[in-house]
Design an enzyme around this catalytic site. Structure first.
Site, PDB file in Angstrom:
ATOM      1  N   TYR A 102       0.798  -1.248   0.055  1.00  0.00           N
ATOM      2  CA  TYR A 102      -0.087  -0.067   0.196  1.00  0.00           C
ATOM      3  C   TYR A 102       0.960   1.206  -0.024  1.00  0.00           C
ATOM      4  O   TYR A 102       2.189   1.071   0.547  1.00  0.00           O
ATOM      5  CB  TYR A 102      -0.908  -0.094   1.085  1.00  0.00           C
ATOM      6  CG  TYR A 102      -0.238   0.071   2.497  1.00  0.00           C
ATOM      7  CD1 TYR A 102       0.260  -0.975   3.133  1.00  0.00           C
ATOM      8  CD2 TYR A 102      -0.214   1.523   3.071  1.00  0.00           C
ATOM      9  CE1 TYR A 102       0.824  -0.735   4.433  1.00  0.00           C
ATOM     10  CE2 TYR A 102       0.756   1.608   4.349  1.00  0.00           C
ATOM     11  CZ  TYR A 102       1.054   0.432   5.063  1.00  0.00           C
ATOM     12  OH  TYR A 102       1.570   0.591   6.353  1.00  0.00           O
ATOM     13  N   CYS A 103       0.017   2.097  -0.286  1.00  0.00           N
ATOM     14  CA  CYS A 103       0.995   3.906  -0.564  1.00  0.00           C
ATOM     15  C   CYS A 103      -0.037   4.703  -0.160  1.00  0.00           C
ATOM     16  O   CYS A 103      -1.447   4.470   0.028  1.00  0.00           O
ATOM     17  CB  CYS A 103       1.883   3.937  -1.546  1.00  0.00           C
ATOM     18  SG  CYS A 103       0.809   4.054  -3.149  1.00  0.00           S
ATOM     19  N   THR A 104       0.158   5.877  -0.124  1.00  0.00           N
ATOM     20  CA  THR A 104      -0.676   7.154   0.030  1.00  0.00           C
ATOM     21  C   THR A 104      -1.978   6.984  -0.971  1.00  0.00           C
ATOM     22  O   THR A 104      -3.230   7.142  -0.464  1.00  0.00           O
ATOM     23  CB  THR A 104      -0.380   8.391  -0.274  1.00  0.00           C
ATOM     24  OG1 THR A 104       1.194   8.454   0.660  1.00  0.00           O
ATOM     25  CG2 THR A 104      -1.087   9.611   0.213  1.00  0.00           C
ATOM     26  N   ILE A 108      -4.410   4.671   0.833  1.00  0.00           N
ATOM     27  CA  ILE A 108      -4.835   4.875   2.084  1.00  0.00           C
ATOM     28  C   ILE A 108      -5.798   5.813   1.988  1.00  0.00           C
ATOM     29  O   ILE A 108      -6.885   5.879   2.647  1.00  0.00           O
ATOM     30  CB  ILE A 108      -3.870   5.388   3.228  1.00  0.00           C
ATOM     31  CG1 ILE A 108      -2.742   4.340   3.279  1.00  0.00           C
ATOM     32  CG2 ILE A 108      -4.298   5.641   4.341  1.00  0.00           C
ATOM     33  CD1 ILE A 108      -1.183   4.891   3.764  1.00  0.00           C
TER      34      ILE A 108
END
Ligand SMILES: [Zn+2]
Ligand SMILES: [Zn+2]
Length: 452
Positions: A198-200, A227
């Site tokens: 996952y990342c932003t 996210i």
């Protein structure tokens, strides 16, 4: 035809406040093949400018990556400007959970070589051969699987204030650095484990998942929309959050709260805190975590050295910076031996404190107001605020509003003030004024006059 901004950030902030309309903060990206990025850029600018859309967008031959603020009432019209392009039909717009009308004050659309500076050589692998996209609910489910390894593909200063429970959080400053580290760390698990990333906003994982599939990982998954989108689905579907803390974002808010857990510490005193700030010394600008008390005591500086520098006359400060590599620490992105409570690498999943209920910044005060200036300082002991008048004039007896992300909206009647050090009843543009304020004022809080 207007292709560039004609208003300053201050003028724009004032217009936004006067209009009193709700704005949405959103982001989106798309990989595509764009033949003429320059023309694409100009076309978008013209359309978005008409809609009063603001923000920062990069376009390249490989696609588009945008962070925007759009008036809520123009949201559908904005979407249409995107859907006019085949590759953006049905595009997911990540709308932020918290909104701030001042999240962006200019419209910039820039042509770049790449939409994300990832430093990866795309020729070596197929960037369209990506992992399986997971929605929030599916993501929660796969995290329950003991066969899952979850990796955070953001930087140390991002994961420090919030991350998924149990995630590997590489101690890196750039996305590119984390790829070989993770590849080495997980080399024995390529066949049988779920590599979940996952990342932003999801964009870094688009590339990372393709990279790891190319490296031989069989089961690669990624959080769709990152996210930001996860947080939105939590709200809409009433899901349990497996993310704890705050999501670091790149507008001036520097963070969007996902849960009330505070998982990081003030880098100066160690108190539970997850508010990032930039050191006020222009020769430093270090990004670090600072609590309100340290902010007041250190006047927004990262060290006593920087504090002393900010007290020097401006010419002296410039002289000091000369010859030095300016912004040295900026590129070290938040690491300095002065910060005693900085953590990176392995992070704890244990909350240190619970955040105070955040004020709903969408709750707009329905009054007519005009922007006068901003706060420059707050003298905690004396409970006195220092403001600079940048627009119109202020009179004793005026009803005023002091407003900011932490301060909220505070109204009061001005009974007495000092103008440039002496008591006066009128303050004009350029004047520095001080008056008593019964609550703490934050740097850059806005000062308004309420009319009618
Ligand atoms: Zn502190
Ligand atoms: Zn500093």
């Amino acid at each position: 035809m207007q292709l560039y901004n004609t208003l300053s950030a201050e003028e724009r902030a004032q217009l936004i406040d006067e209009a009193g309309k709700q704005r949405l903060t959103l982001s989106f990206y798309a990989y595509a093949k764009i033949e003429d990025p320059k023309k694409f850029r100009d076309d978008l600018f013209i359309e978005w400018n008409k809609l009063d859309a603001l923000g920062r967008t990069y376009v390249a031959k490989e696609g588009i990556n945008a962070q925007m603020s759009v008036p809520a009432e123009n949201f559908e019209a904005f979407r249409e400007t995107l859907e006019a392009y085949d590759f953006m039909k049905g595009i997911r717009l990540n709308v932020a959970v918290e909104h701030d009308d001042h999240s962006f004050l200019k419209l910039t659309v820039k042509v770049r070589d790449k939409i994300v500076a990832d430093g990866l050589n795309d020729e070596t692998f197929d960037v369209t051969n990506i992992g399986v996209h997971l929605k929030a609910k599916e993501f929660n489910q796969i995290l329950e699987d003991p066969n899952t390894i979850v990796v955070d593909f953001r930087n140390h200063y991002e994961s420090e204030i919030g991350h998924f429970k149990g995630a590997i959080t590489p101690d890196v400053e750039t996305f590119r650095e984390s790829l070989p580290i993770i590849n080495e760390q997980l080399k024995d698990f390529k066949e049988d484990k779920n590599l979940v990333m996952y990342c932003t906003g999801g964009i870094r994982c688009e590339k990372a998942s393709a990279y790891f599939k190319h490296q031989g990982f069989k089961n690669v998954f990624q959080l769709e929309g990152g996210i930001i989108n996860y947080a939105k689905q939590l709200k809409e579907e009433g899901l349990e959050s497996k993310f704890i803390g705050k999501n670091f974002v790149f507008d001036h808010r520097l963070g969007e709260r996902i849960t009330d857990d505070i998982v990081s510490q003030c880098h100066q005193c160690g108190k539970p805190c997850d508010n990032h700030t930039n050191c006020l010394n222009d020769g430093c600008h270090l990004l670090f975590i600072q609590c309100d008390e340290c902010q007041a005591a250190m006047e927004n500086c990262c060290s006593t050295e920087c504090l002393e520098i900010t007290h020097l006359p401006l010419a002296e400060q410039v002289k000091l910076r000369r010859g030095k590599q300016v912004g040295n620490k900026v590129f070290r992105k938040g690491k300095s031996e002065n910060l005693k409570f900085k953590h990176s690498g392995e992070l704890s999943d244990k909350p240190l404190a619970v955040a105070e209920k955040t004020k709903d910044i969408r709750q707009k005060i329905k009054v007519k107001k005009v922007l006068l200036g901003k706060a420059e300082h707050y003298y905690v002991k004396a409970q006195v605020g220092l403001f600079v008048i940048e627009n119109q004039e202020l009179n004793v007896g005026d009803k005023i509003l002091i407003s900011g992300p932490t301060t909220g909206n505070q109204e009061l009647v001005l009974e007495k003030m000092l103008v440039n050090g002496t008591e006066n009843s009128v303050a004009k543009v350029g004047d520095k004024i001080t008056f008593e304020v019964p609550f703490r004022v934050r740097l850059s809080d806005k000062l308004f006059k309420i009319i009618g």
